[in-house]
Design a protein around this motif. Sequence first.
Motif, PDB file in Angstrom:
ATOM      1  N   TRP A 128      -1.462 -27.168 -27.551  1.00  0.00           N
ATOM      2  CA  TRP A 128      -1.023 -28.161 -26.567  1.00  0.00           C
ATOM      3  C   TRP A 128       0.340 -27.798 -25.995  1.00  0.00           C
ATOM      4  N   LEU A 129       1.124 -26.989 -26.714  1.00  0.00           N
ATOM      5  CA  LEU A 129       2.409 -26.514 -26.223  1.00  0.00           C
ATOM      6  C   LEU A 129       2.362 -25.050 -25.788  1.00  0.00           C
ATOM      7  N   MET A 188      -0.333 -22.982 -24.995  1.00  0.00           N
ATOM      8  CA  MET A 188      -1.275 -22.542 -23.964  1.00  0.00           C
ATOM      9  C   MET A 188      -0.649 -22.572 -22.578  1.00  0.00           C
ATOM     10  N   ALA A 189      -0.008 -23.682 -22.241  1.00  0.00           N
ATOM     11  CA  ALA A 189       0.568 -23.820 -20.903  1.00  0.00           C
ATOM     12  C   ALA A 189       1.694 -22.811 -20.679  1.00  0.00           C
ATOM     13  N   LYS A 190       2.511 -22.579 -21.700  1.00  0.00           N
ATOM     14  CA  LYS A 190       3.594 -21.594 -21.552  1.00  0.00           C
ATOM     15  C   LYS A 190       3.025 -20.212 -21.265  1.00  0.00           C
ATOM     16  N   ASN A 191       1.990 -19.829 -22.005  1.00  0.00           N
ATOM     17  CA  ASN A 191       1.395 -18.512 -21.798  1.00  0.00           C
ATOM     18  C   ASN A 191       0.857 -18.360 -20.384  1.00  0.00           C
ATOM     19  N   ILE A 192       0.271 -19.426 -19.859  1.00  0.00           N
ATOM     20  CA  ILE A 192      -0.251 -19.373 -18.486  1.00  0.00           C
ATOM     21  C   ILE A 192       0.886 -19.254 -17.484  1.00  0.00           C
ATOM     22  N   VAL A 193       1.925 -20.066 -17.651  1.00  0.00           N
ATOM     23  CA  VAL A 193       3.049 -20.035 -16.707  1.00  0.00           C
ATOM     24  C   VAL A 193       3.732 -18.673 -16.712  1.00  0.00           C
ATOM     25  N   LEU A 194       3.804 -18.045 -17.882  1.00  0.00           N
ATOM     26  CA  LEU A 194       4.445 -16.724 -17.979  1.00  0.00           C
ATOM     27  C   LEU A 194       3.645 -15.626 -17.289  1.00  0.00           C
ATOM     28  N   GLU A 195       2.407 -15.913 -16.928  1.00  0.00           N
ATOM     29  CA  GLU A 195       1.645 -14.955 -16.132  1.00  0.00           C
ATOM     30  C   GLU A 195       2.147 -14.898 -14.693  1.00  0.00           C
ATOM     31  N   PHE A 196       2.888 -15.920 -14.292  1.00  0.00           N
ATOM     32  CA  PHE A 196       3.371 -16.004 -12.918  1.00  0.00           C
ATOM     33  C   PHE A 196       4.896 -15.916 -12.812  1.00  0.00           C
ATOM     34  N   LEU A 197       5.606 -16.265 -13.878  1.00  0.00           N
ATOM     35  CA  LEU A 197       7.053 -16.393 -13.819  1.00  0.00           C
ATOM     36  C   LEU A 197       7.723 -15.627 -14.958  1.00  0.00           C
ATOM     37  N   PRO A 220       7.884 -25.953 -23.640  1.00  0.00           N
ATOM     38  CA  PRO A 220       8.098 -24.535 -23.334  1.00  0.00           C
ATOM     39  C   PRO A 220       7.688 -24.134 -21.925  1.00  0.00           C
ATOM     40  N   ALA A 221       6.539 -24.622 -21.448  1.00  0.00           N
ATOM     41  CA  ALA A 221       6.112 -24.292 -20.089  1.00  0.00           C
ATOM     42  C   ALA A 221       7.058 -24.901 -19.062  1.00  0.00           C
ATOM     43  N   GLY A 222       7.485 -26.129 -19.330  1.00  0.00           N
ATOM     44  CA  GLY A 222       8.416 -26.790 -18.423  1.00  0.00           C
ATOM     45  C   GLY A 222       9.739 -26.060 -18.334  1.00  0.00           C
ATOM     46  N   GLU A 223      10.210 -25.496 -19.451  1.00  0.00           N
ATOM     47  CA  GLU A 223      11.462 -24.746 -19.432  1.00  0.00           C
ATOM     48  C   GLU A 223      11.335 -23.492 -18.571  1.00  0.00           C
ATOM     49  N   VAL A 224      10.238 -22.768 -18.730  1.00  0.00           N
ATOM     50  CA  VAL A 224      10.017 -21.577 -17.910  1.00  0.00           C
ATOM     51  C   VAL A 224       9.991 -21.953 -16.435  1.00  0.00           C
ATOM     52  N   PHE A 225       9.253 -23.012 -16.111  1.00  0.00           N
ATOM     53  CA  PHE A 225       9.120 -23.426 -14.714  1.00  0.00           C
ATOM     54  C   PHE A 225      10.460 -23.880 -14.147  1.00  0.00           C
ATOM     55  N   ARG A 226      11.195 -24.674 -14.914  1.00  0.00           N
ATOM     56  CA  ARG A 226      12.485 -25.199 -14.448  1.00  0.00           C
ATOM     57  C   ARG A 226      13.475 -24.074 -14.180  1.00  0.00           C
ATOM     58  N   GLU A 227      13.554 -23.130 -15.094  1.00  0.00           N
ATOM     59  CA  GLU A 227      14.543 -22.059 -14.963  1.00  0.00           C
ATOM     60  C   GLU A 227      14.205 -21.083 -13.840  1.00  0.00           C
ATOM     61  N   ALA A 228      12.938 -20.997 -13.458  1.00  0.00           N
ATOM     62  CA  ALA A 228      12.549 -20.084 -12.379  1.00  0.00           C
ATOM     63  C   ALA A 228      12.899 -20.629 -11.008  1.00  0.00           C
ATOM     64  N   GLY A 229      13.208 -21.925 -10.908  1.00  0.00           N
ATOM     65  CA  GLY A 229      13.713 -22.514  -9.673  1.00  0.00           C
ATOM     66  C   GLY A 229      12.804 -22.345  -8.476  1.00  0.00           C
ATOM     67  N   GLU A 230      13.350 -21.791  -7.397  1.00  0.00           N
ATOM     68  CA  GLU A 230      12.606 -21.657  -6.144  1.00  0.00           C
ATOM     69  C   GLU A 230      11.392 -20.755  -6.290  1.00  0.00           C
ATOM     70  N   VAL A 231      11.500 -19.755  -7.143  1.00  0.00           N
ATOM     71  CA  VAL A 231      10.362 -18.854  -7.358  1.00  0.00           C
ATOM     72  C   VAL A 231       9.176 -19.638  -7.930  1.00  0.00           C
ATOM     73  N   ALA A 232       9.472 -20.549  -8.857  1.00  0.00           N
ATOM     74  CA  ALA A 232       8.424 -21.370  -9.447  1.00  0.00           C
ATOM     75  C   ALA A 232       7.780 -22.281  -8.411  1.00  0.00           C
ATOM     76  N   GLU A 233       8.615 -22.890  -7.588  1.00  0.00           N
ATOM     77  CA  GLU A 233       8.073 -23.789  -6.568  1.00  0.00           C
ATOM     78  C   GLU A 233       7.199 -23.044  -5.579  1.00  0.00           C
ATOM     79  N   ALA A 234       7.566 -21.813  -5.277  1.00  0.00           N
ATOM     80  CA  ALA A 234       6.774 -21.014  -4.343  1.00  0.00           C
ATOM     81  C   ALA A 234       5.403 -20.685  -4.919  1.00  0.00           C
ATOM     82  N   LYS A 235       5.317 -20.617  -6.237  1.00  0.00           N
ATOM     83  CA  LYS A 235       4.057 -20.280  -6.893  1.00  0.00           C
ATOM     84  C   LYS A 235       3.381 -21.495  -7.528  1.00  0.00           C
ATOM     85  N   ARG A 236       3.884 -22.675  -7.222  1.00  0.00           N
ATOM     86  CA  ARG A 236       3.388 -23.876  -7.874  1.00  0.00           C
ATOM     87  C   ARG A 236       1.873 -24.035  -7.736  1.00  0.00           C
TER      88      ARG A 236
END
Length: 298
Positions: free
Chosen positions: A171-172, A174-183, A245-261
Motif C-alpha cells: 500500500w506504500l 507499490m505507488a512509489k515504485n510506479i512514480v519512480l518510473e517517471f520521476l 513515499p510516492a507523495g514525497e517523490v512527486f512533491r520534490e519533482a515539482g514542475e517535472v512531476a506536474e508535467a507528467k501527472r
Amino acid sequence: MTASSDAPVTAPEQEDTEFVQFWNEVLAPKFIRFRHILVDGLTHHSEAVFPKLPVKPGDRVLDVGCGFGDTAIKLARIVGPEGDVVGIDCCDAFLTAAEADLAQTDLKNVKFMRGDAEISLPEGEFDFVFARFGTMFFANPVAGLRNMRRALRPGGTMVHIVWRNPEDNPWLSMAKNIVLEFLPPPGDDARTCGPGPFSMADEPTVRKMMEVAGYTDIDFQRVDAPVLVGQDVRDAIEFQLAIGPAGEVFREAGEVAEAKRSQIEEALADAIRQQTLEEDGIVMGSSSWVISGRNPED
C-alpha cells in the motif's frame, strides 16, 4: 482531569525543529484532507492491536504522536473514569481536530498538549506510553524512545507500532515504485518528514535502539492487516500523490512531476484497479511491528 473543547493545552515552549516545521507547514494540510484514509483506513490494525494492549482501568496513559486523537480517545475508554490519558503531538492542526472530536464525547479523562517527544516529555508520570505509526519519523530515534521511557513510572510499559519492510507493505511501496518510473528520487537536500515509514522495519536495529534507550523485556509482534487506500480509484491516486513515499517523490519533482501527472495517474490507476474492492473502498496489504518494552523497576 477535565477535558476541554478550548484550544489545545500547550506544553512548555519548545523551539520547533525543521521536521516539526515541515509537518505543520506541508504535511498537516495533506493529512487533514485524507483523514478518512489515515484514521478509518487503520481500523483493522486497531482491531488487531488494541484488545491486546497492556492497559487496564485506572491507568495513566501518554499517547505520543496522537494525531487526530482517535487513539487517545480509544485509550481513555479503556482506562475509564479512574484513569486518564494525555495525547501529545507537534502539529497544531491535528490537536485542534482532536479537541473538536473530544468535545463530541462524554469523556472527562483526556487532554491534549503540543510537544516534541524528541526534545522532552513529562517524566515519571505514566503507567503506559503508546505511539501508533509515529516513532518511525523520529530524526533521533534513541532520544525519542528514551524520553518515552522516562515518561513511564518504574515498571511501566511502552508500546509503539511501526511499519515493517516495503515488500510487506504494498500500500506504500507499490505507488512509489510506479512514480519512480517517471520521476527521479528526491535529492539529499529534500525536505522530509524524517527518516520515513520504514526506518524501524529492521528488528535487530530497533531492538538495539530500545536497549540503548534503557528498555527491558523488549518484544516484537508482527501484525498483518488490510488498510484502506481510498474510497475509489481517484481518491486512492490523490492520496498516494499527496502522502507517503510516492507523495514525497512527486512533491520534490515539482514542475517535472506536474508535467507528467497524467501519465503517472494513468499508471497508478491501472495498478489500483487490480486491488481488492470492499464495501468501504479499496484495500491493500500491510504489515507492522507491535514493539513493547518495559521501564526497569530500579
